[in-house]
Scaffold this motif. Structure first.
Motif, PDB file in Angstrom:
ATOM      1  N   SER A  96      78.923  13.630 -97.114  1.00  0.00           N
ATOM      2  CA  SER A  96      78.305  12.504 -97.811  1.00  0.00           C
ATOM      3  C   SER A  96      76.987  12.903 -98.470  1.00  0.00           C
ATOM      4  CB  SER A  96      78.027  11.404 -96.786  1.00  0.00           C
ATOM      5  OG  SER A  96      77.140  11.914 -95.795  1.00  0.00           O
ATOM      6  N   GLY A  97      76.439  11.972 -99.236  1.00  0.00           N
ATOM      7  CA  GLY A  97      75.113  12.178 -99.804  1.00  0.00           C
ATOM      8  C   GLY A  97      74.074  12.425 -98.722  1.00  0.00           C
ATOM      9  N   GLU A  98      74.181  11.679 -97.617  1.00  0.00           N
ATOM     10  CA  GLU A  98      73.232  11.841 -96.508  1.00  0.00           C
ATOM     11  C   GLU A  98      73.307  13.255 -95.933  1.00  0.00           C
ATOM     12  OE1 GLU A  98      74.001   7.464 -96.815  1.00  0.00           O
ATOM     13  OE2 GLU A  98      75.209   9.266 -97.000  1.00  0.00           O
ATOM     14  N   GLU A  99      74.536  13.758 -95.777  1.00  0.00           N
ATOM     15  CA  GLU A  99      74.724  15.127 -95.283  1.00  0.00           C
ATOM     16  C   GLU A  99      74.130  16.135 -96.272  1.00  0.00           C
ATOM     17  OE1 GLU A  99      76.532  16.675 -92.304  1.00  0.00           O
ATOM     18  OE2 GLU A  99      75.388  14.868 -91.889  1.00  0.00           O
ATOM     19  N   GLY A 100      74.413  15.931 -97.550  1.00  0.00           N
ATOM     20  CA  GLY A 100      73.887  16.812 -98.592  1.00  0.00           C
ATOM     21  C   GLY A 100      72.371  16.852 -98.589  1.00  0.00           C
ATOM     22  N   LEU A 101      71.766  15.683 -98.342  1.00  0.00           N
ATOM     23  CA  LEU A 101      70.300  15.598 -98.345  1.00  0.00           C
ATOM     24  C   LEU A 101      69.705  16.327 -97.136  1.00  0.00           C
ATOM     25  CD1 LEU A 101      67.705  14.598 -99.629  1.00  0.00           C
ATOM     26  CD2 LEU A 101      68.025  12.395 -98.466  1.00  0.00           C
ATOM     27  N   ARG A 102      70.352  16.217 -95.972  1.00  0.00           N
ATOM     28  CA  ARG A 102      69.847  16.940 -94.797  1.00  0.00           C
ATOM     29  C   ARG A 102      69.875  18.444 -95.037  1.00  0.00           C
ATOM     30  NH1 ARG A 102      73.405  13.185 -91.911  1.00  0.00           N
ATOM     31  NH2 ARG A 102      72.128  11.353 -91.459  1.00  0.00           N
ATOM     32  N   SER A 103      70.943  18.906 -95.683  1.00  0.00           N
ATOM     33  CA  SER A 103      71.066  20.340 -95.973  1.00  0.00           C
ATOM     34  C   SER A 103      70.048  20.777 -97.025  1.00  0.00           C
ATOM     35  CB  SER A 103      72.493  20.653 -96.429  1.00  0.00           C
ATOM     36  OG  SER A 103      73.405  20.308 -95.393  1.00  0.00           O
ATOM     37  N   LEU A 104      69.812  19.914 -98.026  1.00  0.00           N
ATOM     38  CA  LEU A 104      68.807  20.201 -99.057  1.00  0.00           C
ATOM     39  C   LEU A 104      67.405  20.261 -98.444  1.00  0.00           C
ATOM     40  CD1 LEU A 104      67.880  20.454-102.061  1.00  0.00           C
ATOM     41  CD2 LEU A 104      67.775  17.948-102.106  1.00  0.00           C
ATOM     42  N   ASN A 105      67.114  19.349 -97.515  1.00  0.00           N
ATOM     43  CA  ASN A 105      65.770  19.303 -96.921  1.00  0.00           C
ATOM     44  C   ASN A 105      65.403  20.590 -96.190  1.00  0.00           C
ATOM     45  OD1 ASN A 105      64.794  16.872 -97.875  1.00  0.00           O
ATOM     46  ND2 ASN A 105      65.758  15.672 -96.251  1.00  0.00           N
ATOM     47  N   VAL A 106      66.413  21.275 -95.648  1.00  0.00           N
ATOM     48  CA  VAL A 106      66.161  22.573 -94.994  1.00  0.00           C
ATOM     49  C   VAL A 106      65.635  23.578 -96.028  1.00  0.00           C
ATOM     50  CG1 VAL A 106      67.213  24.506 -93.760  1.00  0.00           C
ATOM     51  CG2 VAL A 106      67.969  22.157 -93.276  1.00  0.00           C
ATOM     52  N   ILE A 107      66.293  23.606 -97.180  1.00  0.00           N
ATOM     53  CA  ILE A 107      65.924  24.529 -98.260  1.00  0.00           C
ATOM     54  C   ILE A 107      64.522  24.205 -98.785  1.00  0.00           C
ATOM     55  CG2 ILE A 107      66.616  25.333-100.582  1.00  0.00           C
ATOM     56  CD1 ILE A 107      68.483  26.007 -98.093  1.00  0.00           C
ATOM     57  N   LEU A 108      64.283  22.919 -98.989  1.00  0.00           N
ATOM     58  CA  LEU A 108      62.963  22.499 -99.478  1.00  0.00           C
ATOM     59  C   LEU A 108      61.881  22.871 -98.459  1.00  0.00           C
ATOM     60  CD1 LEU A 108      63.930  19.000-100.944  1.00  0.00           C
ATOM     61  CD2 LEU A 108      63.565  21.127-102.217  1.00  0.00           C
ATOM     62  N   GLY A 109      62.220  22.745 -97.170  1.00  0.00           N
ATOM     63  CA  GLY A 109      61.290  23.151 -96.112  1.00  0.00           C
ATOM     64  C   GLY A 109      60.999  24.633 -96.150  1.00  0.00           C
ATOM     65  N   ALA A 110      62.033  25.432 -96.453  1.00  0.00           N
ATOM     66  CA  ALA A 110      61.851  26.885 -96.541  1.00  0.00           C
ATOM     67  C   ALA A 110      60.921  27.248 -97.702  1.00  0.00           C
ATOM     68  CB  ALA A 110      63.211  27.575 -96.708  1.00  0.00           C
ATOM     69  N   PHE A 111      61.070  26.559 -98.839  1.00  0.00           N
ATOM     70  CA  PHE A 111      60.163  26.788 -99.969  1.00  0.00           C
ATOM     71  C   PHE A 111      58.728  26.401 -99.614  1.00  0.00           C
ATOM     72  CE2 PHE A 111      63.990  26.772-102.741  1.00  0.00           C
ATOM     73  CZ  PHE A 111      63.712  27.908-103.499  1.00  0.00           C
ATOM     74  N   GLU A 112      58.593  25.313 -98.881  1.00  0.00           N
ATOM     75  CA  GLU A 112      57.258  24.876 -98.447  1.00  0.00           C
ATOM     76  C   GLU A 112      56.646  25.932 -97.524  1.00  0.00           C
ATOM     77  OE1 GLU A 112      55.289  21.486 -95.631  1.00  0.00           O
ATOM     78  OE2 GLU A 112      57.161  20.937 -96.642  1.00  0.00           O
ATOM     79  N   SER A 113      57.475  26.493 -96.646  1.00  0.00           N
ATOM     80  CA  SER A 113      57.008  27.543 -95.732  1.00  0.00           C
ATOM     81  C   SER A 113      56.538  28.763 -96.507  1.00  0.00           C
ATOM     82  CB  SER A 113      58.137  27.912 -94.768  1.00  0.00           C
ATOM     83  OG  SER A 113      57.806  29.116 -94.086  1.00  0.00           O
ATOM     84  N   GLN A 114      57.332  29.166 -97.514  1.00  0.00           N
ATOM     85  CA  GLN A 114      56.942  30.311 -98.350  1.00  0.00           C
ATOM     86  C   GLN A 114      55.601  30.038 -99.031  1.00  0.00           C
ATOM     87  OE1 GLN A 114      57.987  33.481 -99.096  1.00  0.00           O
ATOM     88  NE2 GLN A 114      56.312  33.596-100.566  1.00  0.00           N
ATOM     89  N   ALA A 115      55.427  28.815 -99.531  1.00  0.00           N
ATOM     90  CA  ALA A 115      54.210  28.466-100.269  1.00  0.00           C
ATOM     91  C   ALA A 115      52.980  28.391 -99.357  1.00  0.00           C
ATOM     92  CB  ALA A 115      54.402  27.132-100.995  1.00  0.00           C
ATOM     93  N   THR A 116      53.172  27.923 -98.126  1.00  0.00           N
ATOM     94  CA  THR A 116      52.019  27.686 -97.250  1.00  0.00           C
ATOM     95  C   THR A 116      51.815  28.797 -96.231  1.00  0.00           C
ATOM     96  OG1 THR A 116      53.423  26.466 -95.701  1.00  0.00           O
ATOM     97  CG2 THR A 116      52.304  25.173 -97.395  1.00  0.00           C
ATOM     98  N   GLY A 117      52.828  29.638 -96.053  1.00  0.00           N
ATOM     99  CA  GLY A 117      52.740  30.683 -95.035  1.00  0.00           C
ATOM    100  C   GLY A 117      52.822  30.144 -93.622  1.00  0.00           C
ATOM    101  N   SER A 118      53.342  28.938 -93.468  1.00  0.00           N
ATOM    102  CA  SER A 118      53.448  28.383 -92.116  1.00  0.00           C
ATOM    103  C   SER A 118      54.885  27.955 -91.797  1.00  0.00           C
ATOM    104  CB  SER A 118      52.500  27.185 -91.970  1.00  0.00           C
ATOM    105  OG  SER A 118      52.802  26.242 -92.978  1.00  0.00           O
ATOM    106  N   ILE A 119      55.136  27.699 -90.533  1.00  0.00           N
ATOM    107  CA  ILE A 119      56.445  27.215 -90.107  1.00  0.00           C
ATOM    108  C   ILE A 119      56.495  25.718 -90.409  1.00  0.00           C
ATOM    109  CG2 ILE A 119      57.935  26.805 -88.109  1.00  0.00           C
ATOM    110  CD1 ILE A 119      56.686  29.391 -86.900  1.00  0.00           C
ATOM    111  N   VAL A 120      57.582  25.254 -91.026  1.00  0.00           N
ATOM    112  CA  VAL A 120      57.681  23.859 -91.411  1.00  0.00           C
ATOM    113  C   VAL A 120      58.597  23.116 -90.455  1.00  0.00           C
ATOM    114  CG1 VAL A 120      58.520  22.297 -93.231  1.00  0.00           C
ATOM    115  CG2 VAL A 120      57.163  24.310 -93.843  1.00  0.00           C
ATOM    116  N   LYS A 121      58.102  22.002 -89.932  1.00  0.00           N
ATOM    117  CA  LYS A 121      58.922  21.139 -89.061  1.00  0.00           C
ATOM    118  C   LYS A 121      59.664  20.142 -89.938  1.00  0.00           C
ATOM    119  CE  LYS A 121      56.360  21.217 -84.652  1.00  0.00           C
ATOM    120  NZ  LYS A 121      56.186  22.656 -84.727  1.00  0.00           N
ATOM    121  N   LEU A 122      60.941  19.992 -89.677  1.00  0.00           N
ATOM    122  CA  LEU A 122      61.752  19.090 -90.514  1.00  0.00           C
ATOM    123  C   LEU A 122      61.934  17.737 -89.832  1.00  0.00           C
ATOM    124  CD1 LEU A 122      64.411  21.732 -91.559  1.00  0.00           C
ATOM    125  CD2 LEU A 122      62.527  20.883 -92.942  1.00  0.00           C
TER     126      LEU A 122
END
Length: 339
Positions: free
Chosen positions: A313-339
């Motif tokens: 579903s869209g909800e499932e797709g969004l949960r999977s997308l949020n992981v990727i967005l979190g990884a980009f945030e981690s790269q940008a900030t140099g920190s571990i991102v909590k989802l």
């Protein structure tokens, strides 16, 4: 029984190799229309499969009577096209990543909800035979708890896959927004969530452009993830796996190890601590060279026919997308991102 009337937005590689032929092969579907800004391309597709050719998806939506659409366009268009189709009362199958931001993903889910239509995301990794088998084995409990894992998806890059080669939108940041992570990484975040029936709680990402000159989208990503259950693993996406691609997952569990597509692409190997080894040859994974039936199109059609909300579903797709967005945030900030 009436056939489901479908239109396809975007007539590039994924549409021509998966969506359109799989709709055409489904006896319950009528392909009504296609939209693509490249006039020659869309006319060529319409000539082969029948149906009308449009260079504007808005025009198509205005003029055609439809039940559903597939959105197979550059990433930045996924949200506006999905929302327009949902607002026209149509079910939507959107390619991954479903959107480029969490806000877009939420707007897409909301548009589908308020119009009473289904939104499904094309995460075909869940449906590949080795992955289906692996989940069945894991759910049986014989391996016990998953402790650590690695999952990886790599090939030589979109230049060998896209119809436009090196000139593909995949390499243009304003259209793709993200590179290997949006193309391959999101498949893996979706797959590991599905396989483990677990959510990713924390992510650390090392994401960059290592080898593809002249583009500012990422061509490699290595992420460390911690699941809610406590299992820890790595998730890797690469456009520089030249010569030999990779779509493998290995899980180290209490009672042994499970290797999926790690030796040959069509098998699941279970090595138990009691010494037994089981090999299941269950059918191949899809690769760029080897287009096996994705299963996504048939699942989407089945959802519509039976009035059953899609599992991807869209909800499932969004949960999977949020992981990727979190990884980009981690790269940008140099920190571990909590989802």
């Amino acid at each position: 029984m009436n056939k489901i009337k479908i239109a396809v937005f975007g007539c590039g590689a994924i549409a021509q190799r998966r969506h359109i032929p799989e709709y055409a092969a489904n006896p319950n579907v009528e392909l009504v229309a296609f939209a693509d800004p490249l006039k020659e391309r869309v006319e060529e597709v319409a000539k082969i499969y029948g149906g009308k050719a449009y260079t504007s998806y808005e025009e198509l939506l205005k003029n055609e009577k439809l039940d559903a659409v597939s959105v197979c366009t550059p990433n930045y268009l996924h949200a506006p096209m999905t929302i327009a189709a949902a607002n026209a009362g149509l079910h939507v199958l959107v390619e991954k990543p479903m959107a480029t931001t969490a806000e877009e993903g939420e707007q897409m889910i909301e548009a589908a909800r308020k119009n009473g239509v289904y939104l499904m995301v094309g995460h075909n990794q869940r449906l590949m035979p080795p992955h289906v088998k692996a989940k069945e084995i894991l759910d049986s409990g014989k391996l016990g708890k998953v402790l650590t894992f690695r999952t990886s998806f790599g090939h030589g890059g979109p230049e060998s896959w896209s119809l436009d080669g090196r000139d593909s939108w995949f390499f243009r940041k304003e259209e793709a927004i993200m590179g290997a992570m949006g193309d391959l990484g999101v498949h893996k975040s979706d797959f590991i969530r599905y396989l483990l029936s677990d959510e990713i709680a924390e992510v650390a990402g090392f994401i960059g452009t290592i080898h593809k000159d002249g583009t500012d989208v990422d061509d490699n990503a290595t992420c460390i993830v911690r699941m809610k259950s406590g299992a820890v693993g790595t998730l890797m996406a690469s456009w520089t796996h030249y010569r030999s691609g990779d779509n493998s997952t290995v899980l180290w569990c209490e009672n042994g190890v499970m290797k999926i597509g790690a030796v040959d692409g069509d098998e699941v190997i279970v090595e138990l601590t009691n010494g037994t080894v089981e090999t299941y040859k269950v059918g191949a994974m899809a690769t760029n060279e080897q287009q096996v039936h994705s299963g996504v199109i048939d699942a989407f059609v089945q959802s519509i026919l039976t009035n059953t909300p899609p599992s991807i579903s869209g909800e499932e797709g969004l949960r999977s997308l949020n992981v990727i967005l979190g990884a980009f945030e981690s790269q940008a900030t140099g920190s571990i991102v909590k989802l």
